[in-house]
Design a protein around this motif. Structure first.
Motif, PDB file in Angstrom:
ATOM      1  N   ALA A 176      30.769 -49.302 -14.071  1.00 23.03           N
ATOM      2  CA  ALA A 176      30.285 -48.517 -15.211  1.00 23.03           C
ATOM      3  C   ALA A 176      31.400 -48.339 -16.239  1.00 23.03           C
ATOM      4  O   ALA A 176      31.174 -48.468 -17.441  1.00 23.03           O
ATOM      5  N   THR A 205      27.058 -44.115 -12.952  1.00 17.22           N
ATOM      6  CA  THR A 205      26.866 -45.468 -12.431  1.00 17.22           C
ATOM      7  C   THR A 205      26.541 -46.455 -13.547  1.00 17.22           C
ATOM      8  O   THR A 205      26.265 -46.060 -14.687  1.00 17.22           O
ATOM      9  N   LYS A 232      23.854 -48.033 -13.737  1.00 14.72           N
ATOM     10  CA  LYS A 232      22.458 -47.759 -14.131  1.00 14.72           C
ATOM     11  C   LYS A 232      22.394 -46.652 -15.177  1.00 14.72           C
ATOM     12  O   LYS A 232      21.579 -46.710 -16.110  1.00 14.72           O
ATOM     13  N   HIS A 233      23.243 -45.631 -15.051  1.00 12.94           N
ATOM     14  CA  HIS A 233      23.308 -44.590 -16.083  1.00 12.94           C
ATOM     15  C   HIS A 233      23.661 -45.201 -17.442  1.00 12.94           C
ATOM     16  O   HIS A 233      23.087 -44.826 -18.470  1.00 12.94           O
ATOM     17  N   GLU A 269      23.230 -48.318 -18.378  1.00 15.03           N
ATOM     18  CA  GLU A 269      22.120 -49.170 -18.816  1.00 15.03           C
ATOM     19  C   GLU A 269      20.966 -48.339 -19.381  1.00 15.03           C
ATOM     20  O   GLU A 269      20.427 -48.633 -20.456  1.00 15.03           O
ATOM     21  N   ASP A 270      20.611 -47.272 -18.670  1.00 16.16           N
ATOM     22  CA  ASP A 270      19.444 -46.473 -19.059  1.00 16.16           C
ATOM     23  C   ASP A 270      19.672 -45.617 -20.292  1.00 16.16           C
ATOM     24  O   ASP A 270      18.752 -45.379 -21.085  1.00 16.16           O
ATOM     25  N   SER A 304      22.294 -53.634 -20.876  1.00 15.27           N
ATOM     26  CA  SER A 304      21.636 -54.189 -19.700  1.00 15.27           C
ATOM     27  C   SER A 304      22.685 -54.597 -18.680  1.00 15.27           C
ATOM     28  O   SER A 304      23.620 -55.334 -18.995  1.00 15.27           O
ATOM     29  N   LYS A 305      22.538 -54.127 -17.456  1.00 13.96           N
ATOM     30  CA  LYS A 305      23.547 -54.434 -16.440  1.00 13.96           C
ATOM     31  C   LYS A 305      23.464 -55.890 -15.994  1.00 13.96           C
ATOM     32  O   LYS A 305      24.409 -56.429 -15.411  1.00 13.96           O
ATOM     33  N   ASP A 306      22.322 -56.537 -16.222  1.00 13.61           N
ATOM     34  CA  ASP A 306      22.143 -57.928 -15.805  1.00 13.61           C
ATOM     35  C   ASP A 306      22.302 -58.915 -16.951  1.00 13.61           C
ATOM     36  O   ASP A 306      22.673 -60.076 -16.723  1.00 13.61           O
TER      37      ASP A 306
END
Length: 336
Positions: A163, A196, A198-199, A201-202, A207-209
């Motif tokens: 992150a 994280t 995801k935090h 990304e959201d 985008s994490k990917d």
């Protein structure tokens, strides 16, 4: 950061200097110290008559000195803050006459961003002798992750290495910009939590990917399928993934890889490599894989090709080429 904390703690303890000359390439701490003094040296009742904020583009050094020589009204001291003082760079040395004998009832704060005074000059020595000179230096990219971790620890948060790396990768070394994003996350994430990927990304929109460092990882792994999938995503979302940014970051990856090839085997310990490449240790495993997949001669050829693609991405000689074609050309040159 430790020097900043000492300055803040000294002020809290009542050890207030008559002059603070805040200078350097990193504006974040200059702003933080200036804001702290502005908010904490005087009480709310005292600020109305005794706190003055000036801007370098609007005043002369003589105006600043004149303001500093006033006496406070119904207060122990006055505070004079000069923001954007770099606009006075041609005449800032004139502050020397005041620095030799500053008013004990005035706290002068000069915010001299993106520049520094020559430490050999008499004006600097006078400011150091009778006040405080603080230089805010730019952090290297490989230092930013630790800085993020320390800032969050002070606010009872933790952060995953990935992150932190995502923030650095997308926001660069601008501490103010990174801090703004961290403050947004702290509004919605409870204290004591771990931030994280995801935090990120959201809530920040990465985008994490499908992002540049995932593209670089796919390239380093020679995972052509994943690289082309990410390239297609970038082509479909050009506003969020500018071609100029993509090419410059992939170019930087291969320039670093070229440097890595130049490091002698005996010096290839993680700490030294991260320091030489000026990257987060989190990314070293990506470089280790790429080092095996791309020999030095191939890396040199890729760097040369990426220069041409970077020029094209800026519209020079390739105005009609869409992003998708440029991304495809970049990957073809890398993988061939």
């Amino acid at each position: 950061m430790d020097e900043v904390l000492k300055i803040v703690n000294d002020i809290k303890a009542g050890q207030i200097r008559p002059m603070y000359f805040l200078m350097g390439e990193e504006p974040y701490y200059i702003d933080k110290l200036s804001d702290f003094i502005e908010q904490n040296v005087l009480s709310e009742e005292e600020k109305g008559f005794n706190q003055t904020v000036l801007y370098g583009r609007d005043v002369s050094v003589e105006d600043i000195i004149s303001t500093c020589k006033r006496y406070p009204m119904m207060a122990e001291r006055q505070v004079v803050i000069v923001k954007e003082a770099q606009d006075l760079s041609r005449t800032i040395d004139k502050i020397e006459s005041y620095a030799e004998n500053p008013m004990p009832t005035t706290v002068l704060v000069i915010c001299y961003k993106y520049r520094t005074l020559d430490k050999r000059k008499k004006v600097t020595k006078q400011l150091e002798k009778n006040g405080l000179v603080y230089e805010s230096k730019k952090l290297y990219e490989n230092q930013i992750g630790e800085w993020i971790k320390r800032v969050l620890q002070g606010k009872n948060y933790a952060i995953e290495p990935k992150a932190a790396a995502m923030l650095v990768e997308f926001l660069g070394t601008d501490l103010s910009k990174i801090n703004n994003e961290l403050e947004k996350l702290q509004i919605i994430i409870p204290k004591g939590s771990t931030i994280t990927a995801k935090h990120i990304e959201d809530n920040i929109g990465f985008s994490k990917d499908y992002n540049v460092f995932e593209l670089r990882k796919a390239i380093g792994d020679k995972n052509q399928l994943k690289a082309y999938q990410i390239a297609q995503y970038f082509a479909d979302n050009p506003k969020d993934n500018p071609m100029v940014v993509t090419t410059s970051m992939v170019f930087a990856f291969f320039v670093n890889l070229l440097q890595y090839h130049g490091i002698k085997e005996k010096d290839r310990n993680p700490k030294n490599v991260a320091t030489v490449l000026k990257v987060s240790p989190y990314f070293l495993k990506d470089y280790d894989v790429a080092l095996k997949n791309y020999p030095m001669r191939k890396v040199s050829a890729i760097v040369a090709k990426l220069r041409d693609i970077d020029v094209k991405s800026k519209g020079v000689g390739a105005n009609a080429l869409p992003n998708h074609d440029l991304l495809k050309e970049m990957l073809v040159e890398i993988f061939n």
